[in-house]
Scaffold this active site. Structure first.
Site, PDB file in Angstrom:
ATOM      1  N   ARG A   1       0.809  -1.201   0.000  1.00 23.18           N
ATOM      2  CA  ARG A   1       0.000   0.000   0.000  1.00 23.18           C
ATOM      3  C   ARG A   1       0.855   1.269   0.000  1.00 23.18           C
ATOM      4  O   ARG A   1       0.689   2.146  -0.838  1.00 23.18           O
ATOM      5  CB  ARG A   1      -0.880  -0.053   1.251  1.00 23.18           C
ATOM      6  CG  ARG A   1      -1.873   1.020   1.416  1.00 23.18           C
ATOM      7  CD  ARG A   1      -2.584   0.750   2.749  1.00 23.18           C
ATOM      8  NE  ARG A   1      -2.553  -0.690   3.002  1.00 23.18           N
ATOM      9  CZ  ARG A   1      -3.600  -1.478   2.839  1.00 23.18           C
ATOM     10  NH1 ARG A   1      -4.750  -0.983   2.477  1.00 23.18           N
ATOM     11  NH2 ARG A   1      -3.494  -2.771   3.068  1.00 23.18           N
ATOM     12  N   THR A   2       1.775   1.364   0.951  1.00 26.90           N
ATOM     13  CA  THR A   2       2.537   2.603   1.088  1.00 26.90           C
ATOM     14  C   THR A   2       3.432   2.837  -0.127  1.00 26.90           C
ATOM     15  O   THR A   2       3.535   3.952  -0.638  1.00 26.90           O
ATOM     16  CB  THR A   2       3.379   2.560   2.375  1.00 26.90           C
ATOM     17  OG1 THR A   2       2.516   2.331   3.490  1.00 26.90           O
ATOM     18  CG2 THR A   2       4.149   3.852   2.580  1.00 26.90           C
TER      19      THR A   2
ATOM     20  N   LYS B   1      23.480  -8.184   0.164  1.00 26.86           N
ATOM     21  CA  LYS B   1      24.891  -8.543  -0.009  1.00 26.86           C
ATOM     22  C   LYS B   1      25.747  -7.952   1.104  1.00 26.86           C
ATOM     23  O   LYS B   1      26.966  -7.955   1.018  1.00 26.86           O
ATOM     24  CB  LYS B   1      25.388  -8.042  -1.367  1.00 26.86           C
ATOM     25  CG  LYS B   1      24.643  -8.652  -2.543  1.00 26.86           C
ATOM     26  CD  LYS B   1      25.035  -7.980  -3.847  1.00 26.86           C
ATOM     27  CE  LYS B   1      24.084  -8.402  -4.969  1.00 26.86           C
ATOM     28  NZ  LYS B   1      24.165  -7.476  -6.103  1.00 26.86           N
TER      29      LYS B   1
ATOM     30  N   ARG C   1      11.444   3.119   3.628  1.00 22.14           N
ATOM     31  CA  ARG C   1      10.838   2.246   4.655  1.00 22.14           C
ATOM     32  C   ARG C   1      11.958   1.352   5.172  1.00 22.14           C
ATOM     33  O   ARG C   1      12.702   0.762   4.377  1.00 22.14           O
ATOM     34  CB  ARG C   1       9.731   1.410   4.006  1.00 22.14           C
ATOM     35  CG  ARG C   1       9.331   0.117   4.692  1.00 22.14           C
ATOM     36  CD  ARG C   1       8.415   0.292   5.860  1.00 22.14           C
ATOM     37  NE  ARG C   1       7.235   1.083   5.617  1.00 22.14           N
ATOM     38  CZ  ARG C   1       6.006   0.570   5.416  1.00 22.14           C
ATOM     39  NH1 ARG C   1       5.816  -0.728   5.357  1.00 22.14           N
ATOM     40  NH2 ARG C   1       4.977   1.361   5.278  1.00 22.14           N
TER      41      ARG C   1
ATOM     42  N   HIS D   1       5.542   6.827  11.225  1.00 27.35           N
ATOM     43  CA  HIS D   1       5.117   6.663   9.848  1.00 27.35           C
ATOM     44  C   HIS D   1       4.354   7.947   9.546  1.00 27.35           C
ATOM     45  O   HIS D   1       3.115   7.972   9.536  1.00 27.35           O
ATOM     46  CB  HIS D   1       4.237   5.414   9.743  1.00 27.35           C
ATOM     47  CG  HIS D   1       3.906   4.998   8.339  1.00 27.35           C
ATOM     48  ND1 HIS D   1       4.266   5.740   7.234  1.00 27.35           N
ATOM     49  CD2 HIS D   1       3.250   3.907   7.865  1.00 27.35           C
ATOM     50  CE1 HIS D   1       3.827   5.127   6.141  1.00 27.35           C
ATOM     51  NE2 HIS D   1       3.214   4.016   6.491  1.00 27.35           N
TER      52      HIS D   1
END
Lengths: 319, 438
Positions: free
Chosen positions: A59-60, A87, A109, A137
């Site tokens: 969604r975000t 990595k 995020r 958020h």
């Protein structure tokens, strides 16, 4: 480049009430762009934005990507799997490499609280926190505010955040944003899912959802992560629903109709009854729609856009 | 070795009840005499210490010197050099190296490296359990015979109550303390800082005080059961201070240390995700700092130890969750103690010397900690009033991870002498080969 919000959007704790209102007010004219046949204005033309998602998000990430594309930015999506992080690259090296490619903005995020600030302190590009660990958020908080404001004035409104507040960045951004705009805020959940000392932030605590429902005008129902059960915070999802689930039966006893928000993705039948989620007072899909507008506003303001020109910007020359 | 006369200092030696202006004569590696108007033997060097304090060299019961295994962040040589720069003449090296100090050969290696390095005396601490795995006792008798002065699984708590019990019982034969890092992992798991309002705001998982307190309670019960000597490493909570005070009042063999960062800072230092303020146990709250200071003042806490924990700057340059715990401390401990404790009226200067020299030496049965004639000529001469600013770039330690950079402190080491030899003089600076090259 930085505008009325400063260089970055990392948290609502560190924004003033005026800055929060500015984002919400700027989002209003941007709402309309998404309703057009041609959903594009040129205000971020030539800007390059990296969407850096170290945690899974549907969604975000999509909401940000739509917001960027509708403002005509060039975007690149980087997901953790397949990136150099797996990595073994450190976040600081990732940041330096992005910067070396001369980008303008990063939307990130990340699973660690403070990661967005860490990145923002080390690169010149604007950074938008799309969720950092259990911290904040901010664009979710802003879209929740916008959604509530669509229905009632925020000042004086009683909002209760229900559920796993302990692990929730959405809860923290909501608490700061609502308090700054004059709402009364409460949290409700089993004590094992409430952070120690949360009252000191200026919120009430309800241990029973019935009491919260009797008090509130708005419920923001948090997603209950299924892994909390394994980690021993609650005995079972069934018991959680029985004692803390937001159900039609409980809402029917409320003295008034409650506005129901949920940041998604929902666990129907765990934290929220499907009949509530799909019911007449649910604004859950309005939140998603508003998310795009709020993110357009945040991107626009961080890029140095003039708030008073947002109305004009949406009517840009590419119409 | 030429004799040295430390002339005209305020000699503070709580072990002899001395606090007066006097001279100290050091000869053949030992303290020869302390008194007013001592003559200068032929060929003696005179250190004019007028206006300065001369005290027994400081003793640190808790340092991580990282060798063997992490010589990129510290070696026994650089750690011992940092120690004397901070006024420490003896340092105890924790066993959580790679490989772990869980056998007599490892103890011998540390002693050998320390001998080659010079500077401070280094005393190895052996592991309680093989590999610090918390399963089988290490050969504590052989560790002690080889030179280990205590045993600890530091970095980890002694894993089970049963293992702690047997370690306390077994170590009694060899008259060495069992040092415990008190942390119940089931309560602290995944935690990055003190559990409180700051952690809630920052969205970081907290480590509650009870993670420390439940193990302190366990160990006190086991000290009572066994008669063994538990030494509590880096006490951080008011609750631990209270329980230790009570245990001492009941005559149990428990001792405790506190670090300069725990008696100086609170969890507010983590604000802004400051990884240099990330330590374990975590920085707590004002009420804990007050309790720790009260514990130092009334003797519940026997000594100040640094928990010197060097880390590479890359490691601290990370998300808070991913940064390692720890802070370097050897070069700032005395300044912090004078500034935060003596100047704040918590301890008198003699009590401070007791907490940093004679106290720790006595409880771990180490030489030093005293200026009585015939004892090792380990002396620190410092100016308690001199102000200086902490500049991590100028540390002798290979590592720079401190939250005290830029802090103004009082108390500057002028000379440090080990075995009657000046091993540090104020103004000495690390040469480039010592630098980690940031």
């Amino acid at each position: 480049m930085s505008g009325a919000l400063g260089k970055d959007l990392l948290s609502l704790e560190h924004l003033s009430a005026d800055q929060i209102r500015l984002v919400l007010d700027t989002a209003e004219p941007f709402k309309e762009i998404s309703e057009r046949a041609i959903k594009k204005v040129p205000v971020l033309r030539g800007k390059t934005i990296v969407n850096l998602f170290f945690e899974a998000s549907t969604r975000t990430r999509i909401s940000f990507e739509f917001a960027e594309k509708r403002l005509s930015a060039d975007t690149v999506n980087v997901a953790a799997s397949g990136s150099s992080v797996v990595k073994g690259e450190t976040l600081v090296d990732t940041a330096r490499n992005l910067e070396a490619m001369r980008i303008d903005m990063v939307v990130m995020r990340h699973g660690s609280s403070g990661a967005a600030k860490f990145l923002a302190d080390r690169i010149e590009s604007n950074v938008i926190n799309a969720g950092d660990g259990k911290h904040e958020h901010p664009t979710q908080g802003l879209l929740d505010l916008l959604t509530i404001r669509d229905h009632r004035p925020i000042a004086g409104t009683k909002v209760c955040i229900v559920g796993d507040v302990l692990h929730s960045r959405v809860a923290r951004s909501n608490i700061w944003g609502l308090l700054k705009l004059g709402a009364e805020v409460a949290v409700c959940g089993p004590q094992s899912l409430l952070p120690l000392g949360i009252e000191a932030l200026g919120v009430r605590v309800f241990r029973r959802v019935e009491e919260a429902i009797a008090w509130a005008d708005v419920l923001n129902v948090l997603r209950l992560q299924l892994e909390r059960m394994q980690a021993g915070y609650i005995p079972s999802l069934r018991e959680y629903y029985r004692h803390f689930g937001v159900t039609v039966e409980r809402l029917e006893k409320a003295p008034r109709d409650l506005l129901i928000l949920h940041p998604g993705p929902m666990n129907r039948g765990v934290e929220i009854d499907s009949r509530v989620a799909d019911g007449p007072h649910s604004v859950i899909l309005n939140q998603v729609t508003n998310g795009v507008a709020v993110r357009m506003a945040a991107l626009y303001l961080l890029a140095g856009g003039k708030p008073e020109l947002a109305e004009a910007a949406k009517g840009g020359s590419d119409r | 070795m030429k004799p040295i006369v430390v002339r005209g200092a305020r000699v503070v030696d709580p072990s002899a009840g001395r606090d007066e202006v006097a001279d100290v004569l050091l000869q053949d590696g030992v303290v020869r005499a302390v008194g007013r108007g001592l003559g200068t033997p032929d060929g003696a060097e005179v250190l004019d210490a007028t206006g300065l304090v001369a005290a027994p060299g400081l003793v640190d019961l808790h340092a991580h010197l990282r060798e063997p295994g992490r010589e990129d962040v510290e070696t026994i040589a650089t750690g011992a050099r940092a120690a004397v720069a901070g006024g420490f003449t003896s340092v105890c090296a924790m066993p959580n190296t790679d490989p772990v100090t869980d056998n007599q050969a490892a103890v011998g290696f540390i002693l050998g490296q320390a001998r080659r390095a010079g500077f401070a005396r280094v005393y190895p601490i052996g592991a309680v359990s093989l590999g610090q795995r918390g399963e089988q006792l290490a050969e504590i008798g052989e560790l002690a015979a080889a030179g280990a002065v205590a045993v600890s699984d530091d970095g980890q708590p002694v894993a089970t109550a049963h293992l702690m019990r047997t370690a306390l019982e077994y170590a009694r034969t060899f008259e060495i303390p069992v040092i415990d890092h008190c942390e119940d992992h089931s309560l602290s798991q995944g935690g990055a800082m003190h559990e409180g309002l700051t952690a809630t705001r920052l969205g970081l998982k907290g480590i509650p005080r009870s993670a420390e307190d439940v193990i302190v309670a366990r160990d006190i019960a086991l000290a009572e059961l066994t008669g063994g000597h538990v030494h509590f490493a880096h006490v951080s909570t008011a609750g631990a201070v209270r329980m230790i005070r009570d245990a001492k009042a009941r005559g149990l063999r428990v001792t405790a240390e506190v670090t300069p960062h725990h008696f100086t800072l609170t969890d507010a230092a983590c604000e802004g995700y400051e990884t240099n303020a990330k330590m374990n146990p975590p920085l707590r709250e004002t009420s804990d700092v007050a309790a720790l200071r009260a514990g130092l003042a009334d003797g519940t806490i026997d000594c100040i130890a640094t928990d010197h924990a060097p880390h590479h700057y890359d490691a601290k340059e990370a998300e808070f969750d991913n940064a390692p715990f720890g802070v370097v401390g050897l070069e700032t401990a005395l300044g912090l103690a004078i500034t935060e404790l003596v100047e704040a009226g918590v301890l008198t200067l003699p009590r401070l010397v007791e907490r940093m020299a004679s106290g720790p030496a006595f409880l771990a049965h180490l030489p030093g900690g005293t200026l009585r004639p015939g004892q090792p000529a380990d002396v620190v001469v410092f100016d308690p009033a001199a102000a200086w600013t902490v500049d991590p770039a100028r540390f002798f330690s290979k590592s720079r991870n401190t939250p005290f950079g830029g802090r103004r402190l009082h108390g500057l080491v002028r000379w440090t002498l080990v075995g009657g030899v000046v091993v540090h003089t104020a103004g000495d600076r690390p040469d480039s080969s010592d630098r980690s090259g940031r």
